[in-house]
Design a protein around this motif. Structure first.
Motif, short mmCIF file in Angstrom:
data_model
loop_
_atom_site.label_atom_id
_atom_site.label_comp_id
_atom_site.label_asym_id
_atom_site.label_seq_id
_atom_site.Cartn_x
_atom_site.Cartn_y
_atom_site.Cartn_z
N ARG A 20 35.82 93.65 -23.67
CA ARG A 20 34.76 93.80 -24.67
C ARG A 20 33.72 92.74 -24.39
O ARG A 20 34.00 91.55 -24.35
CB ARG A 20 35.28 93.65 -26.10
CG ARG A 20 36.20 94.78 -26.54
CD ARG A 20 36.37 94.77 -28.06
NE ARG A 20 35.19 95.30 -28.73
CZ ARG A 20 34.64 94.77 -29.81
NH1 ARG A 20 35.12 93.66 -30.33
NH2 ARG A 20 33.60 95.33 -30.36
N GLY A 21 32.47 93.19 -24.20
CA GLY A 21 31.41 92.33 -23.73
C GLY A 21 31.13 92.64 -22.27
O GLY A 21 31.83 93.45 -21.64
N CYS A 22 30.11 92.02 -21.70
CA CYS A 22 29.75 92.31 -20.32
C CYS A 22 28.90 91.19 -19.76
O CYS A 22 28.20 90.50 -20.50
CB CYS A 22 29.00 93.64 -20.24
SG CYS A 22 28.77 94.26 -18.54
N THR A 23 28.95 91.04 -18.44
CA THR A 23 28.18 90.00 -17.77
C THR A 23 27.16 90.56 -16.78
O THR A 23 26.60 89.83 -15.98
CB THR A 23 29.11 89.02 -17.02
OG1 THR A 23 29.93 89.75 -16.11
CG2 THR A 23 29.99 88.25 -18.00
N SER A 33 24.52 95.88 -29.76
CA SER A 33 24.16 96.19 -31.14
C SER A 33 25.19 95.64 -32.12
O SER A 33 26.39 95.69 -31.88
CB SER A 33 24.03 97.70 -31.33
OG SER A 33 23.04 98.24 -30.47
N THR A 34 24.70 95.13 -33.24
CA THR A 34 25.58 94.52 -34.23
C THR A 34 26.54 95.52 -34.85
O THR A 34 27.59 95.13 -35.38
CB THR A 34 24.76 93.85 -35.34
OG1 THR A 34 23.88 94.83 -35.93
CG2 THR A 34 23.93 92.69 -34.79
N PHE A 38 30.92 92.83 -32.78
CA PHE A 38 31.34 91.71 -31.93
C PHE A 38 31.39 90.43 -32.75
O PHE A 38 30.43 90.09 -33.44
CB PHE A 38 30.38 91.52 -30.75
CG PHE A 38 30.64 92.45 -29.59
CD1 PHE A 38 31.37 92.02 -28.50
CD2 PHE A 38 30.18 93.75 -29.61
CE1 PHE A 38 31.62 92.87 -27.44
CE2 PHE A 38 30.41 94.62 -28.56
CZ PHE A 38 31.14 94.17 -27.46
N SER A 39 32.49 89.71 -32.63
CA SER A 39 32.63 88.43 -33.33
C SER A 39 32.52 87.26 -32.36
O SER A 39 32.82 86.12 -32.71
CB SER A 39 33.98 88.36 -34.06
OG SER A 39 35.05 88.54 -33.15
N VAL A 45 33.33 87.40 -22.45
CA VAL A 45 34.05 88.67 -22.41
C VAL A 45 35.46 88.52 -22.97
O VAL A 45 36.21 87.63 -22.58
CB VAL A 45 34.11 89.19 -20.96
CG1 VAL A 45 34.95 90.46 -20.88
CG2 VAL A 45 32.70 89.45 -20.43
N GLU A 46 35.77 89.41 -23.90
CA GLU A 46 37.12 89.48 -24.44
C GLU A 46 37.99 90.31 -23.50
O GLU A 46 37.66 91.45 -23.17
CB GLU A 46 37.10 90.12 -25.82
CG GLU A 46 38.47 90.28 -26.47
CD GLU A 46 38.37 91.00 -27.81
OE1 GLU A 46 37.92 90.36 -28.77
OE2 GLU A 46 38.73 92.19 -27.86
#
Length: 287
Positions: A20-23, A33-34, A38-39, A45-46
Motif C-alpha cells: 500500500r503506497g508507491c514510490t 486520494s484521501t 491511508f494513515s 510503503v506498507e
C-alpha cells in the motif's frame, strides 16, 4: 517502508494489494486520494509481509477457480520487490493452486517473473496490463519519474508477446494541455499493435482529481509546467472529472486505430477479457 501483518488479502472481486503506497512518483496518481484512507505517507510503503501465506489460505477455500488481480492501487513491482519477493511468492501460490492472474504495472521488473507467468498462462491464464500514457520519453520522465520509460515498457511487452503471454495497455490518464494530442494517441496505439496487444483500456481522454491527489498534482504542475495550474483552475475549477477539450476527437482516433489493428478498445471489453477465467480450466473443488 514499514511492515504489517494483514488479516485478509483478497477483496470481494479477488483483487489484492500486496503493498500500500508507491514510490514511482507519478504526478497524477489517484491512489493518493484521501478517500482510500491511508494513515501513513504515500511513499512510506506498507508491506504486507504475510501476503503469500494469506493468499494461499484464501485460495484454498474457494470453490471455483478465478482470476486474481493486483496492481490497481499499488504497483506490485516497486523497487522494494527486488529484495522482498512478495509478488513473486504470491504468483507461485496462484500457480500452485491453479488460478489465473491479471496484474497491472509500469515496471520492467515484471520480466523477472516471466517464468512463473508463463507457467500460470499454460495452466490457466496470465494477463499483464502495462500503463502507457506518454509517447515522448522526456515528458514520461516528468510525469512518471521513478519507473522505466515508455520505450522500455514496450520492450517488456514485446518480450511477453514472444513468450505467448497476453497483454493489455492502459492509456490513462491523458492530461489536458500536456499529452492530449493526436500524435501521442496515434503513436501509442500503433506501437501497441506492433507489440501484439489484445486491447487498450481508456476510460476517456482526461483525468480525475480529488482531495489528496489534487494538491500533489498541482504542486508538480507548478514545478514542471509553469502557469499550467492556473490554466487548469480557470478551465475546470474544482471539478472531479477533467476532460480534455479534444476528448471526442482523440477517442475517435483511438477507436479507429484499434479497429484498424484488430485490438479491443475500452474498459468493458478489455476488463472482460482480463478477468474472465477460461472455462476449460474452471473446476469445482470437492470436499
Amino acid at each position: 517502508m514499514h511492515f504489517t501483518e494483514a488479516k485478509t488479502l483478497l477483496g470481494p472481486r479477488n483483487g489484492m494489494n500486496i503493498y500500500r503506497g508507491c514510490t514511482h512518483g507519478c504526478i497524477y496518481c489517484d491512489s493518493r486520494s484521501t478517500c482510500y484512507g491511508f494513515s501513513h505517507p504515500f511513499e512510506d510503503v506498507e508491506v504486507k509481509r504475510n501476503a503469500p501465506e494469506l493468499l494461499d489460505r484464501e485460495l484454498s477455500s474457494k470453490k471455483r477457480k478465478c482470476m486474481v488481480g493486483t496492481g490497481s492501487m499499488s504497483d506490485p513491482y516497486m523497487p522494494c520487490e527486488r529484495e522482498l519477493l512478495l509478488t513473486r511468492r504470491c504468483l507461485e501460490k496462484v500457480r500452485d493452486r491453479g488460478f489465473g492472474i491479471s496484474l497491472i504495472t509500469k515496471s520492467d521488473l515484471v520480466l523477472r517473473d516471466m517464468d512463473i507467468l508463463d507457467e500460470i498462462n499454460r495452466k490457466a491464464k496470465a494477463v499483464v496490463q502495462m500503463t502507457v500514457t506518454t509517447w515522448d520519453e522526456d515528458l514520461c520522465r516528468i510525469l512518471e519519474p521513478d519507473v522505466c520509460g515508455t520505450a522500455r515498457r514496450f520492450e517488456v511487452l514485446d518480450r511477453l508477446r514472444d513468450r505467448g503471454i497476453p497483454t493489455l495497455v492502459w492509456m490513462t490518464p491523458i492530461l489536458p494541455f500536456i499529452n492530449d494530442t493526436e500524435e501521442n494517441v496515434s503513436h501509442i496505439a500503433d506501437r501497441c499493435a506492433e507489440a501484439g496487444m489484445k486491447g487498450i483500456v481508456c476510460f476517456d481522454m482526461g483525468l480525475t482529481l480529488r482531495d489528496g491527489d489534487r494538491g500533489y498534482f498541482y504542486d508538480a504542475l507548478d514545478r514542471d509546467f509553469p502557469g499550467m495550474k492556473e490554466r487548469y483552475i480557470r478551465t475546470y475549477g474544482t471539478s472531479y472529472s477533467l476532460r480534455s477539450p479534444s476528448a471526442d476527437r482523440l477517442m475517435s482516433v483511438l477507436k479507429e486505430r484499434c479497429s484498424r489493428h484488430g485490438m479491443m478498445c475500452g474498459p468493458d471489453a478489455c476488463m472482460g477479457y482480463a478477468y474472465s477465467f477460461p472455462e476449460r480450466f474452471r473446476q469445482t473443488v470437492l470436499y
